[in-house]
Scaffold this motif. Sequence first.
Motif, PDB file in Angstrom:
ATOM      1  N   LEU A  98      -5.193  -0.579  10.507  1.00 33.14           N
ATOM      2  CA  LEU A  98      -5.972  -1.383   9.730  1.00 33.14           C
ATOM      3  C   LEU A  98      -7.041  -1.774  10.581  1.00 33.14           C
ATOM      4  CD1 LEU A  98      -2.886  -3.059   8.074  1.00 33.14           C
ATOM      5  CD2 LEU A  98      -5.070  -2.650   7.197  1.00 33.14           C
ATOM      6  N   GLY A  99      -8.377  -2.374  10.516  1.00 34.49           N
ATOM      7  CA  GLY A  99      -9.276  -2.840  10.931  1.00 34.49           C
ATOM      8  C   GLY A  99      -9.874  -2.650  12.737  1.00 34.49           C
ATOM      9  N   GLY A 100      -9.344  -1.346  12.163  1.00 34.06           N
ATOM     10  CA  GLY A 100     -10.020  -0.583  13.333  1.00 34.06           C
ATOM     11  C   GLY A 100      -8.706  -0.046  14.770  1.00 34.06           C
TER      12      GLY A 100
ATOM     13  N   VAL B  91       0.854  -1.252  -0.040  1.00 32.80           N
ATOM     14  CA  VAL B  91       0.176  -0.129   0.318  1.00 32.80           C
ATOM     15  C   VAL B  91       0.612   1.627   0.161  1.00 32.80           C
ATOM     16  CG1 VAL B  91      -1.720   1.244   1.480  1.00 32.80           C
ATOM     17  CG2 VAL B  91      -2.128  -1.128   1.222  1.00 32.80           C
ATOM     18  N   SER B  92       0.198   2.129  -1.041  1.00 29.68           N
ATOM     19  CA  SER B  92       1.299   3.357  -1.259  1.00 29.68           C
ATOM     20  C   SER B  92       0.787   4.273  -0.298  1.00 29.68           C
ATOM     21  CB  SER B  92       2.471   3.494  -1.983  1.00 29.68           C
ATOM     22  OG  SER B  92       2.958   2.335  -2.726  1.00 29.68           O
TER      23      SER B  92
ATOM     24  N   THR C 117      -9.571  -3.973   6.539  1.00 30.81           N
ATOM     25  CA  THR C 117     -10.176  -2.654   6.148  1.00 30.81           C
ATOM     26  C   THR C 117      -8.928  -1.290   6.485  1.00 30.81           C
ATOM     27  OG1 THR C 117     -12.554  -3.105   7.011  1.00 30.81           O
ATOM     28  CG2 THR C 117     -11.838  -0.634   6.991  1.00 30.81           C
ATOM     29  N   LEU C 118      -8.976  -0.749   5.593  1.00 32.90           N
ATOM     30  CA  LEU C 118      -7.701   0.011   5.349  1.00 32.90           C
ATOM     31  C   LEU C 118      -8.321   1.643   5.308  1.00 32.90           C
ATOM     32  CD1 LEU C 118      -4.198   0.766   5.830  1.00 32.90           C
ATOM     33  CD2 LEU C 118      -5.518   0.901   2.843  1.00 32.90           C
TER      34      LEU C 118
ATOM     35  N   THR D  12     -10.891   1.582   3.132  1.00 33.30           N
ATOM     36  CA  THR D  12     -10.993   1.110   1.072  1.00 33.30           C
ATOM     37  C   THR D  12     -10.518  -0.522   2.204  1.00 33.30           C
ATOM     38  OG1 THR D  12     -10.015   0.159  -1.031  1.00 33.30           O
ATOM     39  CG2 THR D  12      -8.082   0.044   0.959  1.00 33.30           C
ATOM     40  N   VAL D  13     -11.282  -1.747   1.167  1.00 32.90           N
ATOM     41  CA  VAL D  13     -10.774  -2.688   2.287  1.00 32.90           C
ATOM     42  C   VAL D  13     -10.230  -3.609   0.876  1.00 32.90           C
ATOM     43  CG1 VAL D  13     -12.611  -5.300   2.277  1.00 32.90           C
ATOM     44  CG2 VAL D  13     -13.173  -2.941   2.872  1.00 32.90           C
TER      45      VAL D  13
END
Length: 689
Positions: free
Chosen positions: A378-380, A361-362, A399-400, A417-418
């Motif tokens: 990530l993930g809350g 991920v960038s 979930t990002l 985004t997922v």
Amino acid sequence: MLRKAKRYALLLAALLLAATSFPHAYAEANAPKVSYEVVYTTEDLSTPTAWYNSDFFDNPDFKENRFVQYWWETPIAPGGPRDTGLYAAYREDGVYIFFQSNEQELDTNGVLKNSSIELFVKYGLGDLPYHQMIFETNGSAVNYYEWQTEYRDNLPLKGNAVLTNEQIPTGWGSVLYIPWKAAYKYVPLDGEDWEFAMIRWSPSHSPTWGGKVHQVGRFNTFDIEEPSPAVRTAIQKNVIQQAWQSFNASVAELQAEWLNGDADDANFYNTLVLPMIAQGQANGSQLPNLNSLSAAEIDELYAHIDGWFEIKRDAEDKRAAYILDKLFDEGGSGQPPETSHALQPEQPDGENGWYVSEVTVSLEATGGSGGGFTEYRLGGGEWTAYSGPFAISTDGVHTLEYRSVDSAGHAEEAKQTVVSVDRTAPTATVAYSTTDPTSGTVTATITPSEAVTITNNEGADSYEFLYNGSFAFDFVDDAGNAGTATATVSNIASSSTGVPGKPVLSDNNGHDTGLMDGDYDITMNLWWGNNGRVYKLYENGVLIDTKLLADQAPQAQSAVTSISGKANGTYVYYAELINEFGTTTSDTRTVTVSHGLPAKPVLSSNNWDGDGNYDIQMNLWWGINGTTYRLYENEVLIAEVPLTAQSPQAQSAAVPISGKAIGTYEYRGELVNAGGATSSDTIIVQVTK
């Protein structure tokens, strides 16, 4: 900032200077153009001597000397003491242009006088930047001029092209080598054309007119031959490797220039440059496998060369925007920055939206008042400061969330985004219908670790073992990860200790009725030895019967397959006996059916009085019976009667006819069975009253 401002000032000045030369440059734009063919070769053409000794030299198929004087209305006749030849060819590494200057003027010491070549070249057709060079054929001087070449993807000839001059037996020879990397956006992979203009100045005249540009609008055409698929791929590989080398060299320069500067430089590098580097490195992940990639994969890799060649200039563009933002929005516009994300791979590389590999991920923030920071979670979970591309490698639906804050404190609303990752192959456990010793069959059933699709065994999750052995279930999960589970059975009772003995086939064709009809039995006998667990019978190479046998070795085994309704012909049989140790095949057994068709029936009529009411009688006195009797009147089927076959006993059938008008009627009968049909002779019945 000062060095950047100076660079922009120089750029503006160059653009203004170029703009002032446009009217003069295109004054001759409508002059005639001449096309020169450029072919592919594998010859070494890097030196004038190599050209002189090649098949190209003085070959009218390749030599071009249709040149004109400075004013195109006055052409120069080819040949003679001032003959100038131009040749061009390309290889996997670039274009080679050879200038043959047949100039025989000598100085007072008997030394060949020097000439000058003036060349303009464009990497394509139309309104593109063009490059000028003027060089003396003895190599004593080379001057380069770049016109309209502020385009970032046009590298200058100077520092990228190679010029070699030599004296050859006919005069001076010069070779200009332009590597593909110097024109990476215009490589003629599909045979695209380039443009050029050339003037040669003799020793008796000034080599240039004061070094000024002239006649640049009158370009000729290099008609470049389309490469073969193999050559096209080889050229792409050459350019890809050079682009990758350029990228890595630029990365080192960028790191040295920005990472170790002040805090602002480091922030710029980490937030804007590092993601570009990560993306470029990800795009080059297939480079170690370059020589094993397909042509389509090479095309995909080739699409990234611009980013590799231009990363330093992309970074400079971002730096300029970064500085301008700080200069003109010091107090902040009040608008928060905008953050975007990029994933590598760009699209899920598994099925149904799943990634089956690690996802990089960038994040990139733009706008706002600059500076500040970017963070993600990530993930809350806990928010983490973004310092460069990071990986999502654990299985699951992630979930990002991400957001940025500028130096003025303007905070962006979190975006999300997922990313669904499944990098783990599915597994399965195996259960058996019984693990106790048995003389029957054993069924193995799998229970997968997750929802899967079984890709063999006709999609079934159970497999029936007829004898001891192993079977592998193949399956894939929703993401496309493949798994396998092997079932092994060893508890089926078996008296055999090796492959079955050889079975023997026999038949009783003709034994029952004396006729070689289509009804008979094929019998398999194994007289002694290791037994088979499964018996298979093949007819003309096609499996027609399978039976499960008891293994009571070394006792005899037998099996019978009943055959019926075969038409006349030859039938070849062989059998297989199979157990856990292997398969044994019998010799072939050939059965000939020559009486498969019904015997020939005989028709008669009882129309003795000639009226329209009578019976048509069919009789078969002896032979192969039919199962159906058909009666035709004037070749129209009028009756179909089922029969019971009891070959070779007689058969008969009568069909009553009534109400026929006066006339002549022709009757024909057929007996039909599985082997085919046999027709009677025709009879004529006259109705006279």
